[in-house]
Design a protein around this motif. Structure first.
Motif, PDB file in Angstrom:
ATOM      1  N   ALA A 242       7.275  79.586  87.020  1.00  0.00           N
ATOM      2  CA  ALA A 242       6.760  79.324  85.792  1.00  0.00           C
ATOM      3  C   ALA A 242       5.169  78.987  85.644  1.00  0.00           C
ATOM      4  O   ALA A 242       4.651  79.346  84.778  1.00  0.00           O
ATOM      5  CB  ALA A 242       7.487  78.097  85.086  1.00  0.00           C
ATOM      6  N   ALA A 243       4.764  78.260  86.684  1.00  0.00           N
ATOM      7  CA  ALA A 243       3.408  77.899  86.741  1.00  0.00           C
ATOM      8  C   ALA A 243       2.447  78.969  87.183  1.00  0.00           C
ATOM      9  O   ALA A 243       1.663  79.167  86.445  1.00  0.00           O
ATOM     10  CB  ALA A 243       3.264  76.903  88.072  1.00  0.00           C
ATOM     11  N   ALA A 244       2.911  80.025  87.999  1.00  0.00           N
ATOM     12  CA  ALA A 244       2.035  80.977  88.247  1.00  0.00           C
ATOM     13  C   ALA A 244       2.043  82.213  87.023  1.00  0.00           C
ATOM     14  O   ALA A 244       0.981  82.777  87.039  1.00  0.00           O
ATOM     15  CB  ALA A 244       2.680  81.802  89.556  1.00  0.00           C
ATOM     16  N   HIS A 245       3.110  82.112  86.268  1.00  0.00           N
ATOM     17  CA  HIS A 245       3.322  83.168  85.490  1.00  0.00           C
ATOM     18  C   HIS A 245       2.832  82.668  83.931  1.00  0.00           C
ATOM     19  O   HIS A 245       2.139  83.392  83.303  1.00  0.00           O
ATOM     20  CB  HIS A 245       4.749  84.077  85.553  1.00  0.00           C
ATOM     21  N   TYR A 246       3.253  81.591  83.652  1.00  0.00           N
ATOM     22  CA  TYR A 246       3.028  80.983  82.466  1.00  0.00           C
ATOM     23  C   TYR A 246       1.944  80.200  82.336  1.00  0.00           C
ATOM     24  O   TYR A 246       1.436  79.803  81.345  1.00  0.00           O
ATOM     25  CB  TYR A 246       4.310  80.301  81.589  1.00  0.00           C
ATOM     26  N   TYR A 247       1.233  79.916  83.380  1.00  0.00           N
ATOM     27  CA  TYR A 247      -0.003  78.924  83.534  1.00  0.00           C
ATOM     28  C   TYR A 247      -1.100  79.667  84.230  1.00  0.00           C
ATOM     29  O   TYR A 247      -1.935  79.102  84.907  1.00  0.00           O
ATOM     30  CB  TYR A 247       0.283  77.616  84.063  1.00  0.00           C
ATOM     31  N   ALA A 248      -0.811  81.208  84.280  1.00  0.00           N
ATOM     32  CA  ALA A 248      -1.786  81.856  85.155  1.00  0.00           C
ATOM     33  C   ALA A 248      -3.163  81.593  84.472  1.00  0.00           C
ATOM     34  O   ALA A 248      -3.453  81.538  83.327  1.00  0.00           O
ATOM     35  CB  ALA A 248      -1.453  83.393  85.114  1.00  0.00           C
ATOM     36  N   GLY A 249      -4.192  81.356  85.478  1.00  0.00           N
ATOM     37  CA  GLY A 249      -5.482  81.152  85.109  1.00  0.00           C
ATOM     38  C   GLY A 249      -5.946  79.911  84.663  1.00  0.00           C
ATOM     39  O   GLY A 249      -7.094  79.625  84.184  1.00  0.00           O
ATOM     40  N   THR A 250      -5.074  78.821  84.831  1.00  0.00           N
ATOM     41  CA  THR A 250      -5.326  77.405  84.642  1.00  0.00           C
ATOM     42  C   THR A 250      -5.287  76.319  85.570  1.00  0.00           C
ATOM     43  O   THR A 250      -4.686  76.709  86.770  1.00  0.00           O
ATOM     44  CB  THR A 250      -4.076  76.887  83.489  1.00  0.00           C
ATOM     45  N   GLN A 251      -6.097  75.169  85.614  1.00  0.00           N
ATOM     46  CA  GLN A 251      -5.851  74.103  86.632  1.00  0.00           C
ATOM     47  C   GLN A 251      -4.665  73.841  86.909  1.00  0.00           C
ATOM     48  O   GLN A 251      -4.167  73.346  87.943  1.00  0.00           O
ATOM     49  CB  GLN A 251      -7.004  73.289  86.061  1.00  0.00           C
ATOM     50  N   ILE A 252      -3.901  73.647  85.633  1.00  0.00           N
ATOM     51  CA  ILE A 252      -2.604  73.056  85.697  1.00  0.00           C
ATOM     52  C   ILE A 252      -1.734  73.841  86.843  1.00  0.00           C
ATOM     53  O   ILE A 252      -0.957  73.314  87.580  1.00  0.00           O
ATOM     54  CB  ILE A 252      -1.747  73.279  84.262  1.00  0.00           C
ATOM     55  N   ALA A 253      -1.836  75.272  86.918  1.00  0.00           N
ATOM     56  CA  ALA A 253      -1.076  75.879  87.929  1.00  0.00           C
ATOM     57  C   ALA A 253      -1.368  75.527  89.207  1.00  0.00           C
ATOM     58  O   ALA A 253      -0.801  75.714  90.222  1.00  0.00           O
ATOM     59  CB  ALA A 253      -1.316  77.374  87.683  1.00  0.00           C
ATOM     60  N   VAL A 254      -2.974  75.214  89.434  1.00  0.00           N
ATOM     61  CA  VAL A 254      -3.275  74.967  90.796  1.00  0.00           C
ATOM     62  C   VAL A 254      -2.997  73.708  91.446  1.00  0.00           C
ATOM     63  O   VAL A 254      -2.368  73.453  92.276  1.00  0.00           O
ATOM     64  CB  VAL A 254      -4.963  75.304  90.815  1.00  0.00           C
ATOM     65  N   ASP A 255      -3.002  72.940  90.136  1.00  0.00           N
ATOM     66  CA  ASP A 255      -2.297  71.401  90.681  1.00  0.00           C
ATOM     67  C   ASP A 255      -0.911  71.293  91.067  1.00  0.00           C
ATOM     68  O   ASP A 255      -0.648  70.600  92.032  1.00  0.00           O
ATOM     69  CB  ASP A 255      -2.710  70.379  89.622  1.00  0.00           C
ATOM     70  N   PHE A 256      -0.136  72.047  90.265  1.00  0.00           N
ATOM     71  CA  PHE A 256       1.052  72.013  90.425  1.00  0.00           C
ATOM     72  C   PHE A 256       1.715  72.468  91.899  1.00  0.00           C
ATOM     73  O   PHE A 256       2.272  71.983  92.771  1.00  0.00           O
ATOM     74  CB  PHE A 256       1.875  72.835  89.395  1.00  0.00           C
ATOM     75  N   TYR A 257       1.012  73.865  92.278  1.00  0.00           N
ATOM     76  CA  TYR A 257       1.167  74.289  93.367  1.00  0.00           C
ATOM     77  C   TYR A 257       0.707  73.574  94.651  1.00  0.00           C
ATOM     78  O   TYR A 257       1.304  73.637  95.679  1.00  0.00           O
ATOM     79  CB  TYR A 257       0.706  75.809  93.490  1.00  0.00           C
ATOM     80  N   GLN A 258      -0.463  72.804  94.426  1.00  0.00           N
ATOM     81  CA  GLN A 258      -0.946  71.956  95.264  1.00  0.00           C
ATOM     82  C   GLN A 258      -0.064  70.856  95.790  1.00  0.00           C
ATOM     83  O   GLN A 258       0.387  70.706  96.965  1.00  0.00           O
ATOM     84  CB  GLN A 258      -2.237  71.178  94.998  1.00  0.00           C
ATOM     85  N   GLY A 259       0.809  70.320  94.726  1.00  0.00           N
ATOM     86  CA  GLY A 259       1.787  69.402  94.655  1.00  0.00           C
ATOM     87  C   GLY A 259       3.111  69.818  95.625  1.00  0.00           C
ATOM     88  O   GLY A 259       3.365  69.382  96.494  1.00  0.00           O
ATOM     89  N   LEU A 260       3.535  70.821  95.115  1.00  0.00           N
ATOM     90  CA  LEU A 260       4.492  71.580  95.825  1.00  0.00           C
ATOM     91  C   LEU A 260       4.304  71.708  97.407  1.00  0.00           C
ATOM     92  O   LEU A 260       5.325  71.731  97.993  1.00  0.00           O
ATOM     93  CB  LEU A 260       4.920  72.768  95.038  1.00  0.00           C
ATOM     94  N   TYR A 261       3.027  72.335  97.380  1.00  0.00           N
ATOM     95  CA  TYR A 261       2.709  72.664  98.949  1.00  0.00           C
ATOM     96  C   TYR A 261       2.973  71.447  99.724  1.00  0.00           C
ATOM     97  O   TYR A 261       3.699  71.653 100.725  1.00  0.00           O
ATOM     98  CB  TYR A 261       1.299  73.336  98.777  1.00  0.00           C
ATOM     99  N   ASP A 262       2.370  70.310  99.166  1.00  0.00           N
ATOM    100  CA  ASP A 262       2.750  69.165 100.018  1.00  0.00           C
ATOM    101  C   ASP A 262       3.867  68.812 100.328  1.00  0.00           C
ATOM    102  O   ASP A 262       4.278  68.356 101.230  1.00  0.00           O
ATOM    103  CB  ASP A 262       1.720  67.978  99.434  1.00  0.00           C
ATOM    104  N   GLU A 263       4.848  68.929  99.058  1.00  0.00           N
ATOM    105  CA  GLU A 263       6.205  68.381  99.300  1.00  0.00           C
ATOM    106  C   GLU A 263       6.806  69.510 100.347  1.00  0.00           C
ATOM    107  O   GLU A 263       7.616  68.928 100.991  1.00  0.00           O
ATOM    108  CB  GLU A 263       6.865  68.475  97.941  1.00  0.00           C
ATOM    109  N   VAL A 264       6.653  70.639 100.183  1.00  0.00           N
ATOM    110  CA  VAL A 264       7.618  71.553 100.933  1.00  0.00           C
ATOM    111  C   VAL A 264       7.017  71.265 102.516  1.00  0.00           C
ATOM    112  O   VAL A 264       7.867  71.508 103.353  1.00  0.00           O
ATOM    113  CB  VAL A 264       7.294  73.191 100.356  1.00  0.00           C
TER     114      VAL A 264
END
Lengths: 436, 276, 380
Positions: A242-264
């Motif tokens: 959802a972040a990459a597709h529905y928030y494409a081009g926003t800081q929200i998506a970047v922050d989200f994936y940074q958090g997910l990256y750290d968790e994974v």
């Protein structure tokens, strides 16, 4: 007469904390559209993977992804009234069920002069425009054309072209990119007219940067998922996309994936797996997910089978647009071309099919023991060719494969008992192969 | 003047004879299942005898229904849609919507001010929403068709049957049973499912009162109630829902005779040939 | 043999003439849909062959390679290919008309490759940039065909091919004019056969037959006026006369149609430009297939429908149509989205519509009889 509560649940238990945050993000898609309308902003019905996300962001247009709304309805098992309304309006039950839900919603809204009561996530705000595209499938532009029956708003559709598999890229590159660029330019001119504002190249560049960064992080996350045991299962993928597709081009998506990256990363490093005893690693080969019954992934897990990676939604890896490209619209056109031709070379060299090449690479990298496909009765684009891919894959690998059939949202095409029987047999095949 | 209507359906053959005052002189229902097809003409024959008439005395014979195409003794063939409309109009003059649930298909018919067909819909080559669906599932449940209404009357709620594919629904019913659902509520769920399917199809026509439900399954009060709930209006059921098509055919025959429509010069009391 | 009998024979024995030409050394290029220009193939001195399915043969072998939720027309064609019915094709060309055709290209050319295989990307949008793109795709198609065959496309030959096919279009329109009388001089069933017959033979041969056929039809005695309803048929791939025949048997005259096997494939001419590929691109891109998105001129439902269906209004008026029957091949998403829109438009012209969805199979056609007959009883 009251309906008896059905036993069991429909949603899946997630593997990561970040995936559990997505529900709120999805809800916010619909909420922010309502808010934008109140504040005098512009809202557009949109289609993901149309390659125009950043343009919308750069022009402060709030995208309303109508297909996602259909998925939300299904996940909440609130799709029936929309499907039935569309069918009563003359749309066939074999037509794309996303489109049926969307058309049914708009039809009910028109009939009742307002958003149908208790619509999931507050329903879709009245759009100011509809922006379809020919990317992925035909209904994604035809649907909005048909929606003109219920909505008196302008529509603008763009072509997204990709060269056929055997086409020589040297011969075709220039005119494919030129056309793509002209299609985006046409869209921009339309949006400028609708908003009464010029698009700023700087803002477009900024949006592109954010989008590329989010997609790069997402790619890195998927690379982490090669770990054994799997740190993040496919049911999470179907949320976090959802972040990459529905928030494409926003800081929200970047922050989200940074958090997910750290968790994974943490989970992978600590061998913190999805299930305590991971016996089989499954590749989700193709097809839209069964939004109506995502808990099926947990059912697989009850046999120790974890879906570790999938070939859907993260449709392309990051690409390198030549640095000579100075214009942001041209950049988008180039990026589109590079994305859609990513597997052409490998396919031409071997199987002739890009998905087969990608799946083979995934099967090797992620050490998968089996492949599962999901055929959707009402989706041509994601379903046709699955059998062919399965047949081709069988030439290069001996891992068991299975095709489940239902629909992405229409529960009438799903049979739980049939699936359970099929899954049981598949697990036996996985076990037999493990025993050697 | 005497007029006959013969409605050869996929499971039953129905015959009606009326006189010039549109009074029913005789009506009969007989089977037409695969093994009884050759008997269709016997139903006509018996009806004629029941009315104490001779076959030659009939002024006009209209055949309708699935087996209407090659009826050697009929003067004209008309679809069951037009016939139901005519038959129901005679019974309930204010009808606007007819829901006909047949053995093999279901239909919705909309009538205009004049009581003739304004629009219609038919279900799509699929047992769902037809008498056949109920037959198959009641067999799975080990219940007689005629008992369905009584059983569903005991239900306090219903179990949702989401699959309308007959094969899938059979599976679903079996799983629900295994989970311990009550039979009464499963039967109520089936009625709910068929009603949903049929009413949704008919909604396409724009539902207005009066609404009439006809066809064999209209004898099942549980199903009719579920339909009424979905429609949101009271629905009417003819006293003999089986014969409305045949009645309409007979009444149309009167009209044809009045307009001097060409009669079949070679009427033969022979077997009916079904098309594939 | 009369021209009518010859056309009937070609309709019944499809592929026979093309096979004969192939065996005699000609290059036969098979293609799908209305987007691959006959003119280009003909100008290469090759034989264009429009691939057809079979509404009477069951689809069996294809299911092992292609999902059953694919368009049954395409499944049928592929089923025939698997059984060897299309082994005589020297080339296989698929335009990107829709999702199913796009997908079948890879599957078909994998299982039953022709010596030459090519896909033409066709824009879904319309406008100058789409025309330019389509033109480039046609240029690329020409280049591929040149590279493969070793032949060079001559401009003069292409110009000649354009006028040949325009001439054929003219004669076909003349034939359609003979349906305007009440009752029409030529039936819908006959027309469909005459058109399908021409899909697998060189354009010049079809033209010669059509000229004789039109002359012959014109000499038919004028039938007595009757009250039979005049029906317009809309849909996509109807290449078997059974359906139209059923409509006519139920007591209607099929007087006009908009199908990709009929008017859609020939009605409008190719503008005769000095650069022939440009005219071809313009003409073919404007084909009235539901897979095309006709852009909105202004934001209004009425204007949108007019924009998309204005050409049908003329058909309805000039051929004095009383009612319309849609034959939608199941799983065709674009037709299924188009049907309700066109119905809305036709209803606004007071034309009643019967919308049928079917499986491209004559085995179930009996079930359609009741619907068609009831519709005719309703409008009659």
């Amino acid at each position: 007469m009251e309906q008896r509560e059905q036993q069991g649940k429909t949603a899946a238990v997630k593997g990561t904390d970040m995936a559990r945050k997505v529900r709120g993000m999805v809800k916010n898609i619909y909420q922010s559209a309502h808010e934008a309308k109140q504040a005098g902003g512009k809202v557009a019905y949109s289609m993901i993977m149309s390659q125009y996300d950043e343009i919308l962001r750069a022009m402060d247009i709030v995208p309303l992804p109508t297909e996602n709304f259909a998925g939300v309805c299904a996940a909440k098992r609130q799709m029936d009234r929309f499907l039935l309304q569309a069918e009563a309006d003359g749309y066939s039950q074999s037509l794309c069920s996303y489109a049926r839900i969307g058309l049914g919603f708009d039809s009910l809204r028109k009939e009742g002069s307002g958003i149908p009561d208790n619509s999931p996530d507050g329903g879709m705000a009245m759009p100011d425009m509809m922006l379809g595209s020919s990317s992925v499938c035909d209904p994604r532009y035809k649907w909005f054309q048909a929606a003109g029956r219920f909505l008196d708003v302008p529509r603008y559709n763009v072509d997204v072209v990709s060269p056929p598999i055997r086409a020589n890229l040297e011969d075709t590159r220039d005119y494919y990119i030129r056309y793509q660029k002209e299609q985006f330019r046409g869209l921009i001119a339309f949006l400028e007219k609708q908003t009464g504002r010029k698009m700023s190249d700087d803002r477009l560049w900024e949006s592109i940067r954010l989008c590329d960064e989010a997609w790069r992080l997402w790619y890195e996350i998927d690379r982490l998922r090669v770990a054994v045991p799997s740190p993040m299962p496919s049911q999470d993928h179907f949320s976090i996309m959802a972040a990459a597709h529905y928030y494409a081009g926003t800081q929200i998506a970047v922050d989200f994936y940074q958090g997910l990256y750290d968790e994974v990363k943490y989970k992978a490093a600590n061998k913190n797996g999805v299930v305590p005893d991971e016996k089989y690693r499954i590749l989700y080969g193709a097809g839209l997910p069964p939004w109506h019954t995502l808990w099926i992934f947990n059912y697989f897990e009850s046999f120790g089978a974890v879906f570790v990676i999938e070939n859907v939604y993260r449709a392309y890896d990051p690409v390198e647009v030549p640095s000579s490209v100075q214009d942001p619209v041209e950049y988008l056109a180039w990026r589109t071309f590079l994305r859609v031709t990513q597997w052409h070379e490998k396919a031409s060299a071997r199987s002739g099919n890009p998905y087969v090449e990608k799946l083979l690479e995934m099967a090797a990298d992620y050490k998968t023991d089996g492949v599962v496909f999901h055929a959707c009765r009402s989706c041509r684009a994601s379903t046709l060719g699955q059998t062919h891919i399965k047949n081709l894959l069988g030439r290069y690998t001996d891992i068991p494969m299975m095709q489940l059939t239902s629909d992405m949202v229409d529960l009438r095409d799903y049979s739980e008992s049939q699936w359970k029987a099929q899954i049981g047999a598949f697990i036996e095949a996985l076990a037999a192969r493990k025993r050697g | 003047m005497l007029f006959a209507g013969l409605d050869i359906g996929s499971t039953m053959t129905k015959a009606v004879i009326v006189d010039g005052n549109e009074k029913i002189l005789a009506a009969l229902v007989g089977p037409t299942g695969a093994e009884h097809r050759h008997l269709a003409f016997q139903v006509m024959d018996e009806t004629v005898r029941k009315a104490g008439l001779s076959f030659e005395a009939l002024d006009f014979i209209v055949a309708t229904g699935y087996g209407r195409i090659n009826v050697p003794f009929a003067d004209k063939q008309v679809t069951e849609i037009t016939c139901h409309a005519r038959g129901i109009r005679a019974i309930f003059p204010g009808t606007r919507i007819i829901i006909d649930i047949g053995g093999q298909d279901s239909k919705g018919i909309k009538l205009n001010d004049a009581g003739t067909v304004a629009n219609f819909v038919m279900n799509d080559k699929c047992a769902a929403g037809t008498g056949r669906f109920l037959e198959v599932i009641s067999e799975t449940l080990g219940i007689r068709l005629s008992d369905l209404a009584l059983i569903s009357a005991e239900a306090e709620g219903f179990v949702k049957i989401s699959n309308m594919c007959t094969v899938f629904a059979e599976h679903e019913v079996t799983s629900r049973l295994a989970e311990g659902a009550r039979i009464a509520e499963i039967v109520a769920g089936l009625h709910e499912a068929i009603a949903g399917r049929v009413v949704n199809m008919v909604r396409h026509l724009g539902i207005e009162k009066d609404v009439v439900v006809t066809g064999g399954p209209a004898k099942n009060a549980g199903l009719v109630k579920a339909i009424a709930d979905k429609v949101g209006l009271p629905v009417w059921v003819p006293p003999e829902p089986f014969i409305t098509g045949a009645l309409g055919a007979a009444l149309l025959g009167k009209g044809f005779a009045k307009r001097n429509a060409t009669r079949n010069q070679t009427r033969r009391m022979e077997s009916v040939t079904f098309f594939a | 043999m009369t021209a009518g009998a010859k056309l009937d024979e070609l309709y019944k024995n499809r592929g026979v003439r093309a096979k004969e030409l192939h065996n005699a050394g000609a290059i036969v290029i098979g293609y799908f849909c209305c987007f691959v220009p006959d003119e280009i193939i003909t100008a290469f001195d090759m034989v264009p062959y429009r691939i057809q399915g079979s509404q009477s043969e069951p689809i069996d072998e294809a299911d092992a390679f292609l999902e059953p939720m694919a368009c049954p027309f395409v499944r049928s064609c592929f089923n025939m290919a698997l059984k060897g019915s299309y082994d005589f094709l020297d080339g296989f060309v698929a335009p990107h008309s829709c999702d199913t055709i796009e997908r079948i290209y890879g599957i078909w050319s994998h299982h039953r490759p022709s010596p030459f295989n090519h896909m033409i990307n066709v824009p879904h949008m319309q406008g100058p940039s789409s025309e330019a793109f389509y033109r480039s795709e046609l240029d690329y198609f020409i280049k591929s065909l040149e590279d493969w065959s070793g032949r060079k496309l001559e401009n003069g030959k292409l110009i000649k091919a354009v006028s040949l096919y325009n001439e054929r279009r003219k004669v076909l329109r003349e034939l359609y004019d003979l349906r305007k009388s009440d009752p029409p001089l030529v039936s819908g069933t006959e027309i469909l056969k005459a058109l399908v017959a021409g899909m697998g033979i060189p354009g010049a041969e079809h033209l010669a037959l059509l000229r004789r056929y039109v002359a012959h039809v014109k000499e038919r005695p004028k039938p007595r006026k009757d009250k039979t309803p005049r029906i317009f048929i809309w849909g996509s791939e109807i290449d078997d006369a059974a359906f139209i025949q059923l409509v006519e048997e139920c007591g209607a005259q099929a007087v006009m149609d908009d199908l990709c096997t009929t008017t859609r494939s020939f009605w409008e001419e190719v503008p005769e430009t000095t650069d022939p590929v440009e005219g071809i691109a313009r003409r073919y891109l404007a084909t009235h297939c539901p897979r095309n998105d006709v852009p909105q001129k202004e934001c209004s439902r009425i204007s949108d429908l007019e924009q998309r269906y204005g050409y049908i209004k003329k058909f309805i008026k000039d051929w004095a149509v009383d009612g319309a029957i849609f034959y939608i091949v199941r799983y065709c998403d674009t037709c299924e989205l188009e049907g309700p829109d066109l119905r809305e438009y036709l209803n606004s012209l007071d034309i009643p519509v019967l919308m049928i969805e079917d499986d491209y199979s004559i085995s179930t056609i009996g079930q359609l009889r009741t619907r068609i007959q009831a519709f005719l009883e309703m409008i009659g």
